[in-house]
Design an enzyme around this catalytic site. Structure first.
Site, PDB file in Angstrom:
ATOM      1  N   ASP A 207       0.845  -1.192   0.000  1.00  0.00           N
ATOM      2  CA  ASP A 207       0.000   0.000   0.000  1.00  0.00           C
ATOM      3  C   ASP A 207       0.886   1.250   0.000  1.00  0.00           C
ATOM      4  O   ASP A 207       2.026   1.220  -0.482  1.00  0.00           O
ATOM      5  CB  ASP A 207      -0.910  -0.033   1.235  1.00  0.00           C
ATOM      6  CG  ASP A 207      -2.266   0.597   0.981  1.00  0.00           C
ATOM      7  OD1 ASP A 207      -2.319   1.833   0.833  1.00  0.00           O
ATOM      8  OD2 ASP A 207      -3.270  -0.143   0.939  1.00  0.00           O
ATOM      9  N   HIS A 250      -3.687   5.734   3.951  1.00  0.00           N
ATOM     10  CA  HIS A 250      -4.427   4.578   3.441  1.00  0.00           C
ATOM     11  C   HIS A 250      -3.810   3.270   3.925  1.00  0.00           C
ATOM     12  O   HIS A 250      -4.522   2.375   4.422  1.00  0.00           O
ATOM     13  CB  HIS A 250      -4.437   4.644   1.910  1.00  0.00           C
ATOM     14  CG  HIS A 250      -5.379   3.708   1.241  1.00  0.00           C
ATOM     15  ND1 HIS A 250      -5.010   2.417   0.891  1.00  0.00           N
ATOM     16  CD2 HIS A 250      -6.662   3.841   0.837  1.00  0.00           C
ATOM     17  CE1 HIS A 250      -6.022   1.818   0.302  1.00  0.00           C
ATOM     18  NE2 HIS A 250      -7.045   2.651   0.249  1.00  0.00           N
ATOM     19  N   SER A 421     -11.229  -0.985  -0.426  1.00  0.00           N
ATOM     20  CA  SER A 421      -9.925  -0.953   0.238  1.00  0.00           C
ATOM     21  C   SER A 421     -10.047  -1.283   1.712  1.00  0.00           C
ATOM     22  O   SER A 421      -9.102  -1.784   2.330  1.00  0.00           O
ATOM     23  CB  SER A 421      -9.287   0.429   0.101  1.00  0.00           C
ATOM     24  OG  SER A 421      -8.807   0.654  -1.193  1.00  0.00           O
TER      25      SER A 421
END
Length: 515
Positions: A207, A250, A421
């Protein structure tokens, strides 16, 4: 119980053949007027980089062929090898070269000489940049059927009227929840089942990075973020916990969902609070990274012996390089778990790499128990037509395997995020409990156990949620639900699923081929 997962579609690439999966026939090197697409990774003197796979029945043969490839590179003045991207075990390398050195092709076949003509070359792909995808945010629950909405137009074109949106969640249908609610929805709390010790589990997060935060410490204050964590978006691929710090948030969210330990706040505890975490920073702080970076991160995680790699990223375009990396990781016993994509109302079908047979693809639902959960309007669905992603049919039939809570969910990272996600690491957390318990050991056992024991989501179609919602209690006890996903669907959900089947099938193929 019927198992609803992706349809197997075998697509072989023989030695000597070349797949430029990212290039359409009108943008192939050698055609007059060709120029690299905007997302191509370009180096000095306008030279693209290329991800190359060599053939070989064993590592020794692949090593010899990579050496031959190095000789080919050194024989041209405008060619360079990217040494950090060479991987002998899988026969992969990344190089820089002018398009004409790769080969010349018309619409049907390769012409003349070039790298593509060498007998030991298995595949070549243009290196591209891909980015995180943000979900759409329609303001009302009536957006689906409002005049002119893309979903409405397409479904009414390919089916008998527009299927009802009942069972699909829009922004106004979503309520903010903490991680505990996702654990409760997937029956992954101590109230639901005796939870195993997760200290034996290692998860990789491919990520925007993973920050070494307090919630990743163990009970003695030592970090569980591994020193072997690696940054693939910086030159020379630096290693270490500091090297993979996340400037986006994220990746931190995903790591916290998977492995946060929060003794002072049980509402934010992750699924695997004693697991080790390998950070693989394959996307920069803006959320983008190259195919080469992502493929290298997947292979590295496999070589480090992780149990699960979570990939909350995707693209509508198929990538041979990523698929090869996933195949390698699965061969090493790794379980790749991937977000299905956040673009149902545009590209629609399960995104790559979730569309690969070497992954478990995860769709998104509201944060609710299976009987009340709704499929998120942004969550990509199946069955993939195998046409619109330039995969040459390899992804035909790809479906979500399961779906998990992913709407307005807060993790210990402090962020409240929405998307597949988020659903991906929730499902990965349930799978990790199975790894800790010994019921799951590889990709196929993970797929079998997650889908066999998933609880149906009646308001959703299996084209949207696969086998349903992962259930840790069912998985750890070996219990199968009384009814499978397809049998449990409401009439509205079944009609919506039928429309997706129709849209994916022959009528759509005929339309595409007519242009």
């Amino acid at each position: 119980m019927t198992r609803h997962s992706r349809r197997q579609f075998l697509y072989s690439i023989g030695a000597g053949s070349v797949t430029l999966a990212s290039l359409s026939p009108t943008t192939t090197p050698g055609i007059t007027g060709w120029s690299p697409p905007d997302d191509a990774v370009i180096h000095s003197d306008d030279r693209p980089s290329w991800i190359v796979s060599v053939s070989g029945s064993d590592e020794t043969e692949r090593e010899d062929n990579l050496a031959a490839l190095a000789d080919w590179v050194s024989s041209g003045d405008d060619r360079e090898s990217i040494d950090a991207r060479e991987h002998t075990a899988s026969g992969m390398a990344t190089l820089i070269a002018p398009p004409g050195d790769i080969g010349v092709r018309n619409r049907e076949r390769w012409l003349g000489e070039g790298l593509q003509s060498l007998s030991y070359i298995e595949s070549i792909e243009l290196n591209r940049t891909v980015s995180l995808a943000d979900p759409l945010t329609p303001g009302t629950s009536s957006e689906w059927t409002s005049p002119g909405a893309l979903e409405s137009v397409l479904l009414s074109t390919f089916s008998e009227g527009v299927p009802e949106a009942d069972g699909v969640a829009f922004d106004s249908d979503m309520e903010q929840d903490a991680m505990l609610a996702a654990r409760e929805a997937t029956a992954a709390t101590s109230v639901d089942v005796t939870l195993p010790d997760t200290s034996t589990v290692t998860v990789a997060v491919g990520d925007t990075g993973v920050t070494d935060a307090a919630y990743l410490d163990d009970s003695e204050g030592n970090t569980r973020l591994l020193a072997e964590s690696k940054n693939f978006v910086e030159s020379n691929d630096p290693t270490g916990t500091d090297a993979v710090a996340d400037g986006n948030g994220h990746g931190d969210w995903c790591a916290a969902c998977l492995a946060a330990r929060t003794p002072s706040d049980a509402s934010l505890e992750g699924f695997l609070p004693a697991a080790s975490v390998l950070g693989a920073k394959v996307l920069n702080d803006e959320g983008s990274g190259s195919l080469s970076d992502i493929a290298a991160g997947i292979r590295y995680a496999a070589d480090q012996g992780v149990d699960i790699i979570n990939l909350s990223l995707g693209s509508p375009q198929f990538s041979t390089a990523i698929d090869n990396a996933l195949a390698y990781s699965a061969e090493q016993g790794v379980i790749p778990i991937v977000a299905a994509g956040n673009d149902r109302q545009a590209s629609r079908w399960v995104a790559t790499p979730a569309s690969s047979e070497h992954t478990i693809a995860v769709g998104s639902t509201t944060v609710a128990p299976p009987e009340d959960a709704l499929s998120a309007y942004y969550s990509n669905i199946g069955p993939h037509n195998g046409l619109t992603d330039n995969s040459g049919g390899e992804t035909a039939g790809a479906m979500p395997d399961v779906a998990a809570p992913g709407c307005k969910l807060e993790s210990a990272s402090g962020d409240v995020l929405t998307g597949t996600s988020m659903a991906g690491p929730v499902a990965a957390g349930v799978a990790g409990l199975g790894v800790a318990d010994g019921r799951i050991s590889d990709l196929e056992s993970a797929r079998e156990e997650l889908t066999r024991t998933a609880e149906p989501i009646p308001k959703a179609a299996h084209e949207e949620v696969g086998a349903g919602m992962p259930s840790a209690a069912n998985l750890l006890s070996g219990t199968e639900p009384d009814e499978d996903q397809e049998d449990a669907e409401t009439d509205e959900a079944a009609a919506r699923g039928a429309a997706y089947d129709y849209l994916s099938g022959s009528r759509y193929t005929q339309l595409v081929n007519s242009f």
